[in-house]
Design an enzyme around this catalytic site. Structure first.
Site, PDB file in Angstrom:
ATOM      1  N   ARG A 102     -11.447   4.504   7.059  1.00 50.08           N
ATOM      2  CA  ARG A 102     -11.511   5.076   8.856  1.00 50.08           C
ATOM      3  C   ARG A 102     -11.138   6.407   8.691  1.00 50.08           C
ATOM      4  NH1 ARG A 102      -7.863   7.230  11.265  1.00 50.08           N
ATOM      5  NH2 ARG A 102      -6.324   6.030  10.575  1.00 50.08           N
ATOM      6  N   GLU A 105      -1.497  12.878  12.572  1.00 50.84           N
ATOM      7  CA  GLU A 105      -1.945  13.014  14.075  1.00 50.84           C
ATOM      8  C   GLU A 105      -0.674  12.882  14.905  1.00 50.84           C
ATOM      9  OE1 GLU A 105      -4.688  13.944  14.211  1.00 50.84           O
ATOM     10  OE2 GLU A 105      -5.424  13.080  12.522  1.00 50.84           O
ATOM     11  N   ILE A 127      -5.538  17.967   4.387  1.00 52.70           N
ATOM     12  CA  ILE A 127      -6.557  18.227   5.206  1.00 52.70           C
ATOM     13  C   ILE A 127      -7.633  17.312   4.590  1.00 52.70           C
ATOM     14  CG2 ILE A 127      -8.400  19.687   6.041  1.00 52.70           C
ATOM     15  CD1 ILE A 127      -5.481  20.300   6.869  1.00 52.70           C
ATOM     16  N   GLY A 154       6.349 -11.781  -4.783  1.00 54.10           N
ATOM     17  CA  GLY A 154       5.872 -10.825  -6.060  1.00 54.10           C
ATOM     18  C   GLY A 154       4.402 -10.371  -6.145  1.00 54.10           C
TER      19      GLY A 154
END
Length: 388
Positions: free
Chosen positions: A93, A367, A166, A344
């Site tokens: 995303r 952000e 970045i 676990g």
């Protein structure tokens, strides 16, 4: 069994078009990302360019922008796309968010017509990769004091400085770079093959490993005036880009939370202890109920902000801060609680829960940290600036 978001029938709040877009993105995430993302994460290597081309064919890159090959989709449709992508992986995303809501948006909003024609069609198609250089090694939450400088030299500009953390930087064809000049903060669309520009991959990450992250170094990068973003004036310009990107995070974080909860419910109904499924124990059901409650509240908050943006054209910064602060905070809490249900097995790469939890640690920070968003909201409530 009922899926968590079905409890309130939120499906009825979406249009046919929005559901269709969501299903298309869900299918590509299921087909193209889910089968391999655990391996990408483990190796710290992702086929970014291949994914960008596939996402470009679907119109996902800059999909909420208009013109220049962009789809011009609604804010809600874009949010649903982010939700489905992050349900597969936050790093994937991030690729779409940074490309569309940071790099492309900055050029679309503040660039010249020449810059838009040069960069945006190729970026929308996934043929060109962009990155957004604002954060610095010593200036993350305080971009007003960035160290990167832009000075005039005749008809040209010369950039010196560095940017850190970045996304897409090691692969980028164009970098939107923000710097301080005599007249204030200015922005540039920098071709990454410009002499003096370099980007190295940041290794040994424990989060967002299915994402390419880099450190940018600018050493006497000489640019013509035509590289400057002419409509970007002052710090407000890059901050508005961050507001744009945060909107996708509000939705995306709910995708990661939903995926964790889906796995936890499946696990709880099949894993037996003491002679019966653990989902039949009161404490497990209490966890599932509380997580489902927060997931639905977060989705409704995201949907409200999306509808508000579609009706007004923009959201106020404090509105976006409310969404980012709440949804990421709740998403990471959901991921951690789901991990406890898996016991676990929760730390195994065979399940996505720990990967989501680790990724959300980065989403919690980038952000704007939670603390920054608290201060944005607090300033709006009191009228008092607590940043300084």
């Amino acid at each position: 069994m009922v899926a968590p978001l079905d409890l309130l029938d939120v499906e009825s709040l979406l249009s046919d078009t929005e559901r269709d877009i969501r299903e298309v993105v869900r299918r590509v995430a299921d087909d193209r990302v889910r089968p391999d993302v655990a391996e990408w994460y483990e190796k710290g290597q992702t086929p970014v360019r291949d994914l960008a081309l596939e996402f470009g064919k679907l119109g996902l890159l800059g999909m909420h922008l208009t013109g220049y090959g962009c789809a011009g989709a609604s804010a809600v449709s874009y949010g649903l796309a982010c939700m489905e992508l992050e349900a597969a992986d936050s790093g994937v995303r991030s690729l779409v968010s940074v490309q569309g809501s940071l790099a492309m948006y900055a050029i679309w909003k503040f660039g010249s017509e020449e810059q838009k024609q040069r960069w945006l069609p190729g970026m929308a198609a996934g043929e060109l990769i962009g990155c957004f250089g604002l954060t610095e090694p010593d200036h993350g939450s305080d971009p007003a004091n960035m160290s990167t400088r832009a000075r005039r030299d005749g008809a040209d500009w010369v950039l010196d400085g560095g940017k850190m953390w970045i996304t897409n930087a090691p692969l980028a064809d164009v970098a939107v770079i923000w710097a301080r000049a005599e007249e204030g903060v200015v922005g540039f669309a920098v071709p990454t093959d410009t002499p003096g520009f370099s980007a190295r991959e940041i290794k040994r990450k424990m989060s967002l490993r299915a994402s390419s992250t880099g450190e940018i170094t600018l050493e006497g990068v000489r640019l013509p005036e035509s590289a400057r973003l002419p409509e970007a004036r002052g710090l407000k310009a890059p901050l508005s880009c961050l507001t744009e990107a945060r909107f996708g995070i509000i939705w995306g974080s709910m995708g990661a939370a939903r995926d964790c909860l889906r796995v936890a419910i499946d696990y709880a109904t099949t894993r037996e202890q003491f002679g019966r499924p653990i989902g039949g124990f009161q404490l497990t059901q209490a966890k599932l109920a509380d997580m489902s409650l927060e997931l639905q509240k977060g989705f409704l908050l995201a949907l409200h902000l999306g509808r508000l943006r579609d009706s007004t054209g923009a959201l106020r910064p404090e509105q976006v801060s409310i969404g980012k602060l709440n949804n990421v905070r709740e998403a990471i809490a959901i991921a951690r609680t789901c991990r406890t249900i898996l016991g676990g097995n929760g730390i195994s790469g065979e399940y996505p829960v720990m990967r989501h939890a680790n990724n959300l640690e980065s989403v919690l920070t980038y952000e704007g940290t939670s603390e920054i968003h608290q201060l944005v909201i607090g300033q709006k409530l009191t009228g008092l600036n607590a940043f300084a």
